[in-house]
Design an enzyme around this catalytic site. Sequence first.
Site, PDB file in Angstrom:
ATOM      1  N   LYS A  83       0.939  -1.215   0.084  1.00 38.56           N
ATOM      2  CA  LYS A  83       0.013   0.014   0.182  1.00 38.56           C
ATOM      3  C   LYS A  83       0.846   1.256  -0.147  1.00 38.56           C
ATOM      4  O   LYS A  83       1.749   1.397   0.824  1.00 38.56           O
ATOM      5  CB  LYS A  83      -0.913   0.079   1.377  1.00 38.56           C
ATOM      6  CG  LYS A  83      -2.288   0.711   1.098  1.00 38.56           C
ATOM      7  CD  LYS A  83      -3.039   0.176   2.242  1.00 38.56           C
ATOM      8  CE  LYS A  83      -4.411   1.081   2.135  1.00 38.56           C
ATOM      9  NZ  LYS A  83      -5.194   1.022   3.524  1.00 38.56           N
TER      10      LYS A  83
HETATM   11  O1  G3P Z   1      -8.024   1.778   5.117  1.00 43.44           O
HETATM   12  C1  G3P Z   1      -7.932   3.099   4.702  1.00 43.44           C
HETATM   13  C2  G3P Z   1      -9.534   3.555   5.044  1.00 43.44           C
HETATM   14  O2  G3P Z   1     -10.412   2.533   4.642  1.00 43.44           O
HETATM   15  C3  G3P Z   1      -9.666   4.165   6.213  1.00 43.44           C
HETATM   16  O3  G3P Z   1     -10.845   4.495   6.678  1.00 43.44           O
HETATM   17  O4  G3P Z   1     -12.714   5.346   8.209  1.00 43.44           O
HETATM   18  O5  G3P Z   1     -10.186   5.781   8.893  1.00 43.44           O
HETATM   19  O6  G3P Z   1     -11.689   6.919   6.872  1.00 43.44           O
HETATM   20  P1  G3P Z   1     -11.387   5.736   7.641  1.00 43.44           P
END
Ligand code: G3P
Length: 215
Positions: A83
């Site tokens: 990633k």
């Molecule tokens: O893994 C990246 C993403 O899914 C993060 O989500 O909820 O932290 O905005 P969030």
Amino acid sequence: MKFFIDSGDIGEIKEAWAMGAIDGVTTNPSLLSKAGLPTRKAIEQICEVVDGPISAEVLATDTQGILTEGRELAKIHKNIVVKVPLLIDGLKAVRVFKAEGVKTNVTLCFSATQALLAAKAGASYISPFVGRLDDLSEDGMELIQQIVTIYDNYDFDTEVLVASVRHPIHVVQSALMGAHVATIPFKVITQLAKHPMTDLGLAKFLEDAKKIPKG
Ligand code: G3P
């Protein structure tokens, strides 16, 4: 459509895998900070449970650092997807990884132009963060529609991986739009399964079953 679980919690990952709900896993440094294990150990543990793409994020922000870190992560298991943050240095690294046969997930995407560049660099996945756009009063799902259309127009191989999913509607809209993958937190995976009419209907069946004569 593929579902990944967005989690660093091995208990959640095992449960979602047992449900047959997931095809892979995405992690990030924030999620792994809650796992209480060194990154390598946490990722190894996940690889033992899930047989599918597992995204592990680099911390370096310069091309050489991203390449060094990503190559180490890729050695952990054949299913590792490196990633990489959507930076110019990150895009340069993605291009090299592509030539080396290392799969990449370009993360922190917030625009169609960023998604175009990631596809041109040869990313395996692009991760647009829909929930974080919604948080800013922008329409995260509109970005998914744009990227799906653009990738389709030009037959890019990069898969659209909807990230920062906050609720089941994000998942339904992603499916309707033809996104390849949604990475979903465990709480939302369980919400996908639930319906109050299912619970009410089951309670009534079980109640009525008591009236059936024993034979
Ligand atoms: O893994 C990246 C993403 O899914 C993060 O989500 O909820 O932290 O905005 P969030």
